[in-house]
Design a protein around this motif. Sequence first.
Motif, mmCIF file in Angstrom:
data_model
loop_
_atom_site.group_PDB
_atom_site.id
_atom_site.type_symbol
_atom_site.label_atom_id
_atom_site.label_comp_id
_atom_site.label_asym_id
_atom_site.label_seq_id
_atom_site.Cartn_x
_atom_site.Cartn_y
_atom_site.Cartn_z
ATOM 1 N N GLN A 20 1.526 1.424 -14.136
ATOM 2 C CA GLN A 20 0.743 0.332 -13.574
ATOM 3 C C GLN A 20 -0.216 0.903 -12.538
ATOM 4 O OE1 GLN A 20 3.053 -2.857 -11.887
ATOM 5 N NE2 GLN A 20 1.311 -4.211 -11.673
ATOM 6 N N ASN A 21 -1.513 0.868 -12.847
ATOM 7 C CA ASN A 21 -2.532 1.417 -11.958
ATOM 8 C C ASN A 21 -3.568 0.358 -11.623
ATOM 9 O OD1 ASN A 21 -1.842 4.365 -11.740
ATOM 10 N ND2 ASN A 21 -2.028 4.244 -13.964
ATOM 11 N N TYR A 22 -4.282 0.588 -10.521
ATOM 12 C CA TYR A 22 -5.295 -0.362 -10.066
ATOM 13 C C TYR A 22 -6.655 0.315 -9.957
ATOM 14 C CZ TYR A 22 -0.966 -2.657 -8.637
ATOM 15 O OH TYR A 22 0.291 -3.202 -8.616
ATOM 16 N N ASN A 23 -7.706 -0.476 -10.151
ATOM 17 C CA ASN A 23 -9.058 0.084 -10.111
ATOM 18 C C ASN A 23 -9.786 -0.217 -8.810
ATOM 19 O OD1 ASN A 23 -9.802 -2.664 -10.377
ATOM 20 N ND2 ASN A 23 -11.652 -2.100 -11.478
ATOM 21 N N ASN A 24 -9.170 -1.000 -7.927
ATOM 22 C CA ASN A 24 -9.854 -1.375 -6.688
ATOM 23 C C ASN A 24 -9.287 -0.653 -5.468
ATOM 24 O OD1 ASN A 24 -7.398 -2.761 -6.799
ATOM 25 N ND2 ASN A 24 -8.157 -4.446 -5.559
ATOM 26 N N LEU A 25 -8.782 0.567 -5.680
ATOM 27 C CA LEU A 25 -8.208 1.328 -4.579
ATOM 28 C C LEU A 25 -9.305 1.941 -3.719
ATOM 29 C CD1 LEU A 25 -5.379 3.192 -6.518
ATOM 30 C CD2 LEU A 25 -5.202 1.073 -5.229
ATOM 31 N N THR A 26 -9.072 1.970 -2.423
ATOM 32 C CA THR A 26 -10.012 2.628 -1.518
ATOM 33 C C THR A 26 -9.743 4.126 -1.521
ATOM 34 O OG1 THR A 26 -8.494 2.260 0.341
ATOM 35 C CG2 THR A 26 -10.206 0.606 -0.041
ATOM 36 N N LYS A 27 -10.617 4.886 -0.884
ATOM 37 C CA LYS A 27 -10.518 6.345 -0.900
ATOM 38 C C LYS A 27 -9.157 6.827 -0.405
ATOM 39 C CE LYS A 27 -12.678 10.540 0.911
ATOM 40 N NZ LYS A 27 -13.756 11.091 1.771
ATOM 41 N N ASN A 28 -8.683 6.259 0.682
ATOM 42 C CA ASN A 28 -7.413 6.696 1.273
ATOM 43 C C ASN A 28 -6.260 5.754 0.947
ATOM 44 O OD1 ASN A 28 -8.332 9.078 2.820
ATOM 45 N ND2 ASN A 28 -9.605 7.578 3.882
ATOM 46 N N GLY A 50 -1.189 1.936 0.085
ATOM 47 C CA GLY A 50 -0.292 2.725 -0.765
ATOM 48 C C GLY A 50 -0.057 2.133 -2.135
ATOM 49 N N ASN A 51 -1.083 1.518 -2.718
ATOM 50 C CA ASN A 51 -0.907 0.842 -4.004
ATOM 51 C C ASN A 51 -0.981 1.766 -5.219
ATOM 52 O OD1 ASN A 51 -0.574 -1.815 -2.999
ATOM 53 N ND2 ASN A 51 -2.768 -1.966 -2.628
ATOM 54 N N THR A 52 -1.245 3.051 -5.000
ATOM 55 C CA THR A 52 -1.288 3.959 -6.151
ATOM 56 C C THR A 52 0.085 4.144 -6.769
ATOM 57 O OG1 THR A 52 -1.004 5.853 -4.667
ATOM 58 C CG2 THR A 52 -3.258 5.297 -5.308
ATOM 59 N N GLN A 99 -13.805 -1.117 3.719
ATOM 60 C CA GLN A 99 -14.012 -0.228 4.856
ATOM 61 C C GLN A 99 -12.712 0.429 5.314
ATOM 62 O OE1 GLN A 99 -15.758 -2.934 7.692
ATOM 63 N NE2 GLN A 99 -17.835 -2.677 6.871
ATOM 64 N N GLU A 100 -11.614 0.147 4.583
ATOM 65 C CA GLU A 100 -10.286 0.684 4.877
ATOM 66 C C GLU A 100 -9.777 0.253 6.250
ATOM 67 O OE1 GLU A 100 -10.476 4.934 3.964
ATOM 68 O OE2 GLU A 100 -9.751 4.388 1.966
ATOM 69 N N ILE A 101 -10.067 -0.997 6.610
ATOM 70 C CA ILE A 101 -9.548 -1.588 7.833
ATOM 71 C C ILE A 101 -8.396 -2.500 7.448
ATOM 72 C CG2 ILE A 101 -10.050 -3.057 9.808
ATOM 73 C CD1 ILE A 101 -12.980 -2.219 9.556
ATOM 74 N N MET A 102 -7.229 -2.245 7.993
ATOM 75 C CA MET A 102 -6.034 -2.981 7.589
ATOM 76 C C MET A 102 -6.124 -4.447 8.001
ATOM 77 S SD MET A 102 -2.091 -1.694 7.993
ATOM 78 C CE MET A 102 -2.412 -0.303 6.903
ATOM 79 N N GLU A 103 -5.656 -5.311 7.106
ATOM 80 C CA GLU A 103 -5.732 -6.763 7.298
ATOM 81 C C GLU A 103 -4.390 -7.290 7.775
ATOM 82 O OE1 GLU A 103 -8.114 -10.288 6.980
ATOM 83 O OE2 GLU A 103 -8.651 -8.205 6.600
ATOM 84 N N PHE A 104 -4.370 -7.914 9.000
ATOM 85 C CA PHE A 104 -3.129 -8.438 9.580
ATOM 86 C C PHE A 104 -3.139 -9.949 9.725
ATOM 87 C CE2 PHE A 104 -3.562 -4.142 11.483
ATOM 88 C CZ PHE A 104 -2.403 -3.577 10.980
ATOM 89 N N ASP A 105 -4.159 -10.622 9.224
ATOM 90 C CA ASP A 105 -4.327 -12.042 9.476
ATOM 91 C C ASP A 105 -3.288 -12.874 8.734
ATOM 92 O OD1 ASP A 105 -5.331 -14.400 10.410
ATOM 93 O OD2 ASP A 105 -6.912 -14.547 8.900
ATOM 94 N N GLN A 122 -7.961 10.615 -11.026
ATOM 95 C CA GLN A 122 -8.708 10.998 -12.208
ATOM 96 C C GLN A 122 -8.686 9.872 -13.235
ATOM 97 O OE1 GLN A 122 -7.201 14.679 -13.736
ATOM 98 N NE2 GLN A 122 -7.401 15.744 -11.781
ATOM 99 N N GLY A 123 -9.859 9.585 -13.804
ATOM 100 C CA GLY A 123 -9.937 8.602 -14.884
ATOM 101 C C GLY A 123 -9.897 7.160 -14.438
ATOM 102 N N VAL A 124 -9.954 6.920 -13.106
ATOM 103 C CA VAL A 124 -9.929 5.553 -12.619
ATOM 104 C C VAL A 124 -11.330 5.141 -12.216
ATOM 105 C CG1 VAL A 124 -8.989 4.002 -10.878
ATOM 106 C CG2 VAL A 124 -7.585 5.836 -11.801
ATOM 107 N N SER A 125 -11.808 4.036 -12.780
ATOM 108 C CA SER A 125 -13.161 3.581 -12.493
ATOM 109 C C SER A 125 -13.234 2.919 -11.129
ATOM 110 C CB SER A 125 -13.621 2.591 -13.568
ATOM 111 O OG SER A 125 -12.731 1.517 -13.639
ATOM 112 N N LYS A 126 -14.447 2.772 -10.610
ATOM 113 C CA LYS A 126 -14.661 2.194 -9.293
ATOM 114 C C LYS A 126 -14.479 0.685 -9.357
ATOM 115 C CE LYS A 126 -15.690 3.093 -4.980
ATOM 116 N NZ LYS A 126 -14.751 3.829 -4.157
ATOM 117 N N MET A 127 -14.396 0.060 -8.176
ATOM 118 C CA MET A 127 -14.176 -1.384 -8.096
ATOM 119 C C MET A 127 -15.225 -2.151 -8.884
ATOM 120 S SD MET A 127 -13.295 -1.556 -4.064
ATOM 121 C CE MET A 127 -13.107 -3.324 -4.071
ATOM 122 N N GLY A 128 -14.784 -3.164 -9.588
ATOM 123 C CA GLY A 128 -15.731 -3.946 -10.359
ATOM 124 C C GLY A 128 -15.049 -5.055 -11.135
#
Length: 554
Positions: free
Chosen positions: A190-198, A202-204, A458-464, A434-440
């Motif tokens: 199970q992989n995701y395509n909307n992951l940020t750089k870092n 930890g959803n990878t 922007q890799e800013i954690m959401e606490f709301d 590798q092989g994972v497309s960018k967000m879209g």
Amino acid sequence: MWEASQFAKHWIPFCKRYKVEPRAPAVYFSTSDSSTNMSHHEEWLSMKILYEEMTNRIDTVVMSGQIPEELQAIHKGFSQWKPDMSSKKHPPIVQILIDGKDPSALDNTGNALPTLVYTAREKNPEYYHNFKAGAMNSLIRVSSVMSNSPVILNVDCDMYSNNSDSIRDALCFFLDEEKGRDIAFVQFPQNYNNLTKNDTYGNTNSVVNEVELCGLDSWGGPLYVGTGCFHRREILCGMKYSKDYKEDWNRGTERNPCDDIRKLEERAESLATCTYELNTLWGHEVGLIYGIAVEDVVTGLMIQCRGWKAVYYNPPRKGFLGVGPTTLAQTILQHKRWSEGNFQIFLSKYCTLIYGHGKIKLGLQMGYCIYNLWAANSIPTLYYVIVPSLSLLRGISLFPKMTSPWFIPFSYVMVGKQTCSLIEALLTREITVQGVSKMGFTITAKISGEDALKRYEQEIMEFDASSLTLAIIEFVALLNLACLVCATSNAVMRGWAIVLEIYFLQILLCGLVVAVNVAIYEGLLLRKDKGSIPWSVTLTTIVVVMFVYLVSSV
């Protein structure tokens, strides 16, 4: 679905002609432009316009909340959704949108289109619908009337095919002359395509996908994770393993194209009613299992306990991609469901150590326990990040002095564990990207507004969000920060050499917890945006920390 059936007449030939990857148009057009497709620029542009027109029509209908009269006359399926119906109460509806056995069901190049069937199982507040497991079992029965194909692919609604060879790859395992007859299902990660750089949250699942499931593959197969999985129909319906088992690849529902389609739809609808499963084995020994929050995991376990094996396949180009959580609250909620569901398995009659005893290998039993005890593992984890810090505050040493020979095994375990985890994370992260497309590709349910999505990118954690889990996280972060400040003050007054000799490992552990929670301190003290930690949670946590601090200092 009807709009997609019309668009398919143009999209499928286009994909075949130009070997399009991925074949989900939303992702393809968001990651490709006409400048990279000069050889078929005009056709690419024309196809994109067709797609955008289709999405605009769908959005218009969704926003208006009703189907226009001219569209209702096009297909009788629209008329079955009456105004007094809702998503929680409606009769079963089955509509064949494309009949693959109809000679007139052709794309714009004259080739046959695949069968496409819309299914809405009956919903009635008086009957428990068993969520995803109930929907899957209904689909299994309906599809048995429509095609009765030997293999079933299960993909979640927020995922798409990223590799058109996935079906062929799965069939290669099932058709293997030596081991194919033992295989019940082929599981893709199970992989995701909307992951940020870092990968902020930890959803990878990199260690799970690249290490743990690969390891289980050698003990009889991976877990069934609920999506991206190819099942043999007969085995999913309760068949026990037999050495003489042989798949009939030619079987299927044979019918004359001239047969009454409405009668076929009515027969399928009868299999999707609320009462069909009453006093049957569906949900108990047949289909996906009911009563467990992670119905996929327990269903895979039952299949393996019947003697079947599974295969984990993780190709360089990911088979399926979806949308991962974009806020901390969504991530916590998802992990909470997984951990609670797996712990529910451990406490039920399906406990791997008991139910699987003598049926599956010990290594596979232990592998399941990693996930079954995920929730229970939170207790020693909380102890690990709270008690040593409080002991440091009270001046109690929990580990041997640095000059003691017993310091070596403790330091070896701590350093070795952290080093191993770091190496796993670095190596598997390199593989995962590798092989994972960018967000879209986006599903609205997993996005909390444009501001939240912007902060995620922007890799800013959401606490709301106000929740007990967030309060616990903040409590641990603030408590360890207070203990580290006190330890530092103590070291300044007594001398670093003396304090480190006695409390080195406790200070190191406390410092690691503080370093891990830097984002918490930012959300608590520095950030002023809507994604910062709510003051209600902050004030409650500060009061609790002060109380614990005062009690521990006495």
